[in-house]
Design a protein around this motif. Sequence first.
Motif, PDB file in Angstrom:
ATOM      1  N   ILE A 102      47.761  48.460  37.080  1.00 27.18           N
ATOM      2  CA  ILE A 102      46.743  49.015  37.989  1.00 27.18           C
ATOM      3  C   ILE A 102      46.854  50.533  38.121  1.00 27.18           C
ATOM      4  CG2 ILE A 102      46.304  46.898  39.291  1.00 27.18           C
ATOM      5  CD1 ILE A 102      47.982  48.219  41.566  1.00 27.18           C
ATOM      6  N   TYR A 103      48.033  51.087  37.784  1.00 26.86           N
ATOM      7  CA  TYR A 103      48.164  52.553  37.819  1.00 26.86           C
ATOM      8  C   TYR A 103      47.941  53.170  36.428  1.00 26.86           C
ATOM      9  CZ  TYR A 103      49.664  52.338  42.654  1.00 26.86           C
ATOM     10  OH  TYR A 103      49.702  52.131  44.031  1.00 26.86           O
ATOM     11  N   HIS A 104      47.608  52.323  35.443  1.00 28.35           N
ATOM     12  CA  HIS A 104      47.318  52.836  34.105  1.00 28.35           C
ATOM     13  C   HIS A 104      45.965  52.312  33.605  1.00 28.35           C
ATOM     14  CE1 HIS A 104      51.596  53.790  34.505  1.00 28.35           C
ATOM     15  NE2 HIS A 104      51.396  54.714  33.591  1.00 28.35           N
ATOM     16  N   ARG A 105      45.962  51.285  32.754  1.00 31.45           N
ATOM     17  CA  ARG A 105      44.709  50.891  32.085  1.00 31.45           C
ATOM     18  C   ARG A 105      43.821  49.934  32.875  1.00 31.45           C
ATOM     19  NH1 ARG A 105      44.952  51.702  26.355  1.00 31.45           N
ATOM     20  NH2 ARG A 105      43.529  49.945  26.170  1.00 31.45           N
ATOM     21  N   GLN A 106      44.394  49.299  33.904  1.00 34.28           N
ATOM     22  CA  GLN A 106      43.635  48.355  34.754  1.00 34.28           C
ATOM     23  C   GLN A 106      42.971  47.234  33.947  1.00 34.28           C
ATOM     24  OE1 GLN A 106      41.146  50.524  37.608  1.00 34.28           O
ATOM     25  NE2 GLN A 106      42.993  51.050  38.738  1.00 34.28           N
ATOM     26  N   GLU A 107      43.748  46.689  33.000  1.00 30.52           N
ATOM     27  CA  GLU A 107      43.227  45.614  32.142  1.00 30.52           C
ATOM     28  C   GLU A 107      42.823  44.383  32.958  1.00 30.52           C
ATOM     29  OE1 GLU A 107      42.619  46.039  29.090  1.00 30.52           O
ATOM     30  OE2 GLU A 107      43.957  47.586  28.309  1.00 30.52           O
ATOM     31  N   ILE A 108      43.560  44.094  34.018  1.00 22.93           N
ATOM     32  CA  ILE A 108      43.278  42.883  34.804  1.00 22.93           C
ATOM     33  C   ILE A 108      41.913  42.967  35.483  1.00 22.93           C
ATOM     34  CG2 ILE A 108      44.435  43.590  36.980  1.00 22.93           C
ATOM     35  CD1 ILE A 108      45.538  40.613  37.020  1.00 22.93           C
ATOM     36  N   ILE A 109      41.495  44.192  35.826  1.00 18.65           N
ATOM     37  CA  ILE A 109      40.166  44.379  36.437  1.00 18.65           C
ATOM     38  C   ILE A 109      39.097  44.263  35.350  1.00 18.65           C
ATOM     39  CG2 ILE A 109      38.662  46.001  37.664  1.00 18.65           C
ATOM     40  CD1 ILE A 109      41.228  47.117  39.007  1.00 18.65           C
ATOM     41  N   LYS A 110      39.373  44.904  34.199  1.00 16.46           N
ATOM     42  CA  LYS A 110      38.412  44.833  33.086  1.00 16.46           C
ATOM     43  C   LYS A 110      38.191  43.386  32.644  1.00 16.46           C
ATOM     44  CE  LYS A 110      39.758  49.374  31.358  1.00 16.46           C
ATOM     45  NZ  LYS A 110      40.790  49.982  30.512  1.00 16.46           N
ATOM     46  N   ALA A 111      39.256  42.579  32.752  1.00 11.84           N
ATOM     47  CA  ALA A 111      39.148  41.172  32.329  1.00 11.84           C
ATOM     48  C   ALA A 111      38.465  40.313  33.399  1.00 11.84           C
ATOM     49  CB  ALA A 111      40.542  40.623  32.029  1.00 11.84           C
ATOM     50  N   GLY A 112      38.140  40.943  34.539  1.00 12.02           N
ATOM     51  CA  GLY A 112      37.443  40.215  35.602  1.00 12.02           C
ATOM     52  C   GLY A 112      38.314  39.224  36.353  1.00 12.02           C
ATOM     53  N   ARG A 113      39.646  39.389  36.260  1.00 10.57           N
ATOM     54  CA  ARG A 113      40.531  38.426  36.927  1.00 10.57           C
ATOM     55  C   ARG A 113      40.726  38.744  38.415  1.00 10.57           C
ATOM     56  NH1 ARG A 113      43.311  35.269  32.963  1.00 10.57           N
ATOM     57  NH2 ARG A 113      44.185  34.054  34.679  1.00 10.57           N
ATOM     58  N   ILE A 114      40.624  40.041  38.771  1.00 11.11           N
ATOM     59  CA  ILE A 114      40.622  40.387  40.198  1.00 11.11           C
ATOM     60  C   ILE A 114      39.531  41.440  40.435  1.00 11.11           C
ATOM     61  CG2 ILE A 114      43.102  39.892  40.573  1.00 11.11           C
ATOM     62  CD1 ILE A 114      43.604  42.854  40.750  1.00 11.11           C
ATOM     63  N   PRO A 115      38.901  41.430  41.615  1.00  8.07           N
ATOM     64  CA  PRO A 115      37.808  42.382  41.867  1.00  8.07           C
ATOM     65  C   PRO A 115      38.322  43.812  42.015  1.00  8.07           C
ATOM     66  CG  PRO A 115      38.150  40.942  43.775  1.00  8.07           C
ATOM     67  CD  PRO A 115      39.097  40.495  42.725  1.00  8.07           C
ATOM     68  N   GLU A 116      37.551  44.749  41.476  1.00  7.71           N
ATOM     69  CA  GLU A 116      37.920  46.169  41.489  1.00  7.71           C
ATOM     70  C   GLU A 116      38.111  46.690  42.920  1.00  7.71           C
ATOM     71  OE1 GLU A 116      37.474  50.493  41.164  1.00  7.71           O
ATOM     72  OE2 GLU A 116      36.010  49.182  42.126  1.00  7.71           O
ATOM     73  N   ARG A 117      37.259  46.214  43.864  1.00  6.92           N
ATOM     74  CA  ARG A 117      37.325  46.727  45.251  1.00  6.92           C
ATOM     75  C   ARG A 117      38.675  46.417  45.906  1.00  6.92           C
ATOM     76  NH1 ARG A 117      37.284  42.218  48.096  1.00  6.92           N
ATOM     77  NH2 ARG A 117      36.203  40.444  47.185  1.00  6.92           N
ATOM     78  N   LEU A 118      39.334  45.381  45.393  1.00 13.84           N
ATOM     79  CA  LEU A 118      40.626  44.992  45.961  1.00 13.84           C
ATOM     80  C   LEU A 118      41.685  46.074  45.735  1.00 13.84           C
ATOM     81  CD1 LEU A 118      41.222  42.332  47.388  1.00 13.84           C
ATOM     82  CD2 LEU A 118      42.338  41.539  45.324  1.00 13.84           C
ATOM     83  N   ILE A 119      41.489  46.838  44.667  1.00 15.57           N
ATOM     84  CA  ILE A 119      42.419  47.917  44.345  1.00 15.57           C
ATOM     85  C   ILE A 119      41.901  49.238  44.912  1.00 15.57           C
ATOM     86  CG2 ILE A 119      43.574  49.165  42.465  1.00 15.57           C
ATOM     87  CD1 ILE A 119      44.373  46.180  42.645  1.00 15.57           C
ATOM     88  N   THR A 345      45.165  29.526  50.088  1.00 16.14           N
ATOM     89  CA  THR A 345      44.717  30.666  50.908  1.00 16.14           C
ATOM     90  C   THR A 345      43.206  30.827  50.871  1.00 16.14           C
ATOM     91  OG1 THR A 345      46.822  31.786  50.436  1.00 16.14           O
ATOM     92  CG2 THR A 345      45.037  33.173  51.231  1.00 16.14           C
ATOM     93  N   TRP A 346      42.607  31.003  52.050  1.00 16.68           N
ATOM     94  CA  TRP A 346      41.177  31.328  52.138  1.00 16.68           C
ATOM     95  C   TRP A 346      41.033  32.824  52.352  1.00 16.68           C
ATOM     96  CZ3 TRP A 346      43.144  26.915  54.429  1.00 16.68           C
ATOM     97  CH2 TRP A 346      42.577  25.694  54.010  1.00 16.68           C
ATOM     98  N   ARG A 347      40.240  33.477  51.503  1.00 14.95           N
ATOM     99  CA  ARG A 347      39.970  34.908  51.674  1.00 14.95           C
ATOM    100  C   ARG A 347      38.749  35.038  52.579  1.00 14.95           C
ATOM    101  NH1 ARG A 347      41.940  34.948  46.010  1.00 14.95           N
ATOM    102  NH2 ARG A 347      39.994  34.173  45.144  1.00 14.95           N
ATOM    103  N   CYS A 348      38.946  35.555  53.782  1.00 10.83           N
ATOM    104  CA  CYS A 348      37.856  35.609  54.766  1.00 10.83           C
ATOM    105  C   CYS A 348      36.752  36.586  54.348  1.00 10.83           C
ATOM    106  CB  CYS A 348      38.402  35.947  56.143  1.00 10.83           C
ATOM    107  SG  CYS A 348      39.553  34.681  56.720  1.00 10.83           S
ATOM    108  N   SER A 349      37.039  37.436  53.334  1.00 16.06           N
ATOM    109  CA  SER A 349      36.005  38.358  52.837  1.00 16.06           C
ATOM    110  C   SER A 349      34.902  37.586  52.105  1.00 16.06           C
ATOM    111  CB  SER A 349      36.640  39.377  51.884  1.00 16.06           C
ATOM    112  OG  SER A 349      37.311  38.688  50.835  1.00 16.06           O
ATOM    113  N   GLU A 350      35.203  36.328  51.712  1.00 21.85           N
ATOM    114  CA  GLU A 350      34.207  35.519  50.993  1.00 21.85           C
ATOM    115  C   GLU A 350      33.453  34.642  52.000  1.00 21.85           C
ATOM    116  OE1 GLU A 350      36.611  33.498  48.100  1.00 21.85           O
ATOM    117  OE2 GLU A 350      37.198  35.372  47.114  1.00 21.85           O
ATOM    118  N   PRO A 351      32.121  34.741  52.040  1.00 22.53           N
ATOM    119  CA  PRO A 351      31.333  34.070  53.085  1.00 22.53           C
ATOM    120  C   PRO A 351      31.637  32.582  53.258  1.00 22.53           C
ATOM    121  CG  PRO A 351      29.945  35.538  51.800  1.00 22.53           C
ATOM    122  CD  PRO A 351      31.285  35.552  51.142  1.00 22.53           C
ATOM    123  N   GLU A 352      31.788  31.845  52.142  1.00 21.80           N
ATOM    124  CA  GLU A 352      32.059  30.400  52.264  1.00 21.80           C
ATOM    125  C   GLU A 352      33.410  30.145  52.916  1.00 21.80           C
ATOM    126  OE1 GLU A 352      31.673  28.047  48.695  1.00 21.80           O
ATOM    127  OE2 GLU A 352      29.647  28.822  48.355  1.00 21.80           O
TER     128      GLU A 352
END
Length: 474
Positions: A102-119, A345-352
Amino acid sequence: MEHEGIFDEMWGRDGVLREPYARFNAWFEGEDPKRLRAKQREAEELFRLTGITFNVYGRAEAEERLIPFDIIPRIISAQEWQKLSRGIDQRVRAINAFLHDIYHRQEIIKAGRIPERLISGNEAFLPQMIGVSPPGGVYTHIVGIDLVRTGPEEFLVLEDNARTPSGVSYMLENRETMLQMFPELFSHNHVQPVQNYPRDLLRSLMACAPQTASGKPTVAVLTPGIYNSAYFEHAFLADQMGVELVEGTDLRVVDGRVAMRTTRGYKPIDVLYRRVDDDFLDPLNFNPDSRLGVPGIMDVYRAGGITIANAPGTGIADDKAIYSYMPDIVEFYTGEPPILKNVPTWRCSEPEALAYVLDHLDELVVKEVHGSGGYGMLIGPTATKRDLAAFRKKLKARPGNYIAQPTLSLSTVPIFSRTGLAPRHVDLRPFVLVSPDGISTTPGGLTRVALKKGSLVVNSSQGGGTKDTWVLEE
């Protein structure tokens, strides 16, 4: 037994003594309860004399308290520990790889595995660390992984402590106290040692020294000072490692190195084990009002002139919203399914998820995404109607600030009570050291115990206690 469904680590679910406790139980049954009560008092006195206290935040200074200690050990078999340490190793490797990414290429975000806003929108993400590679590629030199147990084979990770995990001094003092009080117990039970931790910590930190270090690396421990809740531990670890305990005022940047004041002038430091939060580390780069850090230390760090343990910016791995993605993170970086599972875990940021949490608030545990130490959380089943209503408002106002989890049936371990053995809920924080030479987990860790009957809150700041954790050798 408390009630059906709760797994007791000594007696199982069916009241039959479990193998790891066999030798201990034979000894216990032959003991005079009066002698044990006297030993329990003696143990408390030892702790008072050693001065093992912690401060409770937000209270007057008089609130420096002794953490209660219980003399009944928590015992883990060699096989159980083997599986646990494999899972911890895998998780810590993934956390380190994630921080580098996450401090270099951010491959995990590019791969869509975690949302960019989270970082990008995360207050624990440090833009100053982008493109910086710490010496030896290690971000988390010392990690504490909080585990809970729900059954014979079920250990779950409750949270990851990658910033500045504390509590290791209690692990060491608990063992020291037990060895002093009951030497005979250790000759009957082959318990793996934890006493080498300070030596291993020093060796591990020295292995992470930057290339600018010449000869034997100089290590120091940076403390915010005597009013910090974990000051006892900072002083204890510096003393045990045989290194200097320093405050920000003892340090300055001299000729591009961070140096500490000594009786013979300033001496450069190679590795700084800091127990000061990121925000206070460098008033020139972070909070300009900080008196706890060292002006310019980040510039020296970015130029490769010092190792800071743990690396600045690692706090993002402690974030409870990130935690909910840890199974994906582990799989993404190791290519394997996680050995240790997360708590659902439920992420309360997600409406459902938010709708579900609001409907089931009285059954769930709700935590602040950046919270720690048991503060800012709601335990639904024990909350009053007023608490629930107040929390409902908070959730609706700032859903992204919270996650929710089911109320787990945490395992119990007996404590020594006035009436004999009584089951109480526990968790476990093993301590992990990371260096370019590898990852090692000390066999055992800190067992925290909820001393109130039926309570699920084990935090010392909320009235919990501790006990010695034994990992058997065979």
